[in-house]
Design a protein around this motif. Structure first.
Motif: not given
Ligand code: KG4
Ligand code: ZN
Length: 353
Positions: A4-10
């Protein structure tokens, strides 16, 4: 789409990742904490042996039977519970659709219950990252030779998650050729390990088999001609001669199958300027390939890395390790994640110019 859309890094430094693999005939689950592997449980399905190859419907049923106890065992061996797991990673493709669906749906069930991130992983990205489990010091850029029952590919990995396919098989995969030749020789399934073992006692020059796509500049491969050449040669022998020269036929087949991989891999490394080569997939377990590639690479001052044997075959650890890299860059999936029987690796690349 897998992601899905790129999220903030874990955010967590060393997340606990449960990795699940069910793309073909191995059911596997593993637990990784950061880059440290805590457990990796693999159940190979013996049901296919009698058929001389993987029967998709039987594979799905065997995955269904094994997935729950296997995940439990992986957690137990890692001494963690589901509550400790920060993310669930699962192979989303390519592979047998029914087999993939077992893993994908089970993983979805887990994340609904646990409210944890889900990471769909490309099976070949898993194989690529198997080398990072065995060699934590490894850093891209790398040239990766992927050799398995379903794939034969040369992949340029410019950086983490950046892939470009430089060549691939136009027909059979090299592992498939091993399996088909083993069937012709009556050696059972899977063919790779038994041919590898027998070839060690054989004369590779007993007969010369054709190497696929030997001429020209292509980095593609072809194995269907080699398989047919072995079939025709075997048919030309009487039973006693074949029995007496079984190891020789294996050695001659193996030489044709592997030498071309070694030649093209070295040429690709020199053409595209890679200094480091990694080998991945089930055929990476082959003793002749490991030795021949290392020997050739040394002559050109190239380094070669192969995964430990337990990470050559399909396994959950490599899926969890690839997912770690995905999480680090903020790529997660959602509940719409599906099983993808075919899935080009290059499409997953962040960018590759
Ligand atoms: O990666 P893998 O476990 O499953 C796929 O993703 O296909 O690879 C399985 C393949 C089989 O074709 C098997 O015959 C081959 O790897 N293989 C070998 C060896 N061990 C397994 N081929 C050659 N030499 C071996 N030692
Ligand atoms: Zn595989």
């Amino acid at each position: 789409m897998i992601y899905s859309q790129k999220q903030t890094p874990f955010k967590k430094e060393a997340p606990v990742i449960l990795g699940i693999e069910t793309s073909c005939d191995e059911t596997s689950a593993a637990v990784l904490r950061g880059e440290t592997l805590l457990s990796n449980v693999i159940a190979s399905q013996a049901v296919h042996v009698q058929f001389g190859g993987v029967v998709p419907e039987l594979a799905s049923r065997a995955h269904l039977r094994k997935i729950v106890p296997l995940v439990d065992e992986a957690l137990e061996r890692a001494r963690v519970t589901l509550d400790d797991v920060d993310a669930v990673a699962v192979t989303a493709g390519p592979g047998l659709v029914g087999a993939l669906l077992v893993g994908v749906n089970y993983a979805k069930g887990l994340i609904i219950a646990q409210k944890k991130p889900l990471v769909g992983v490309h099976h070949l990205e898993g194989h690529i990252y198997s080398n990072f489990l065995s060699h934590p010091e490894l850093e891209p850029p790398l040239l990766v030779l992927i050799v398995s029952g379903g794939h034969t590919m040369l992949v340029g990995m410019k950086d983490h998650l950046h892939y470009r396919t430089l060549g691939s098989t136009r027909d059979d995969a090299v592992g498939e050729a091993y399996d088909k030749v083993a069937k012709i020789l009556g050696l059972g399934y899977p063919g790779g390990p038994v041919i590898d073992r027998l070839a060690q006692q054989g004369d590779p020059n007993f007969v010369t088999f054709p190497k696929g796509l030997e001429k020209g500049t292509t980095f593609d491969f072809s194995y269907s001609g080699l398989k047919t050449a072995v079939l025709n040669f075997v048919r030309s022998l009487d039973e006693a001669t074949l029995k007496a020269h079984l190891a020789d036929v294996c050695a001659a087949f193996q030489k044709a199958a592997i030498d071309i991989l070694v030649e093209k891999t070295i040429r690709a490394a020199r053409t595209f300027g890679f200094k480091t080569i990694t080998v991945a997939g089930g055929v990476a377990a082959n003793s002749y390939l490991r030795r021949a590639l290392k020997d050739q690479a040394e002559q050109y001052h190239l380094q070669v890395f192969s995964p430990a044997m337990e990470f050559c075959m399909d396994n959950g650890a490599m899926i969890a390790r690839a997912a770690l890299e995905r999480l680090r860059q903020g790529y997660v999936s959602n509940l719409e994640l599906n099983a993808f029987p075919s899935l080009p690796l290059d499409e997953l690349s962040v960018t590759y110019e």
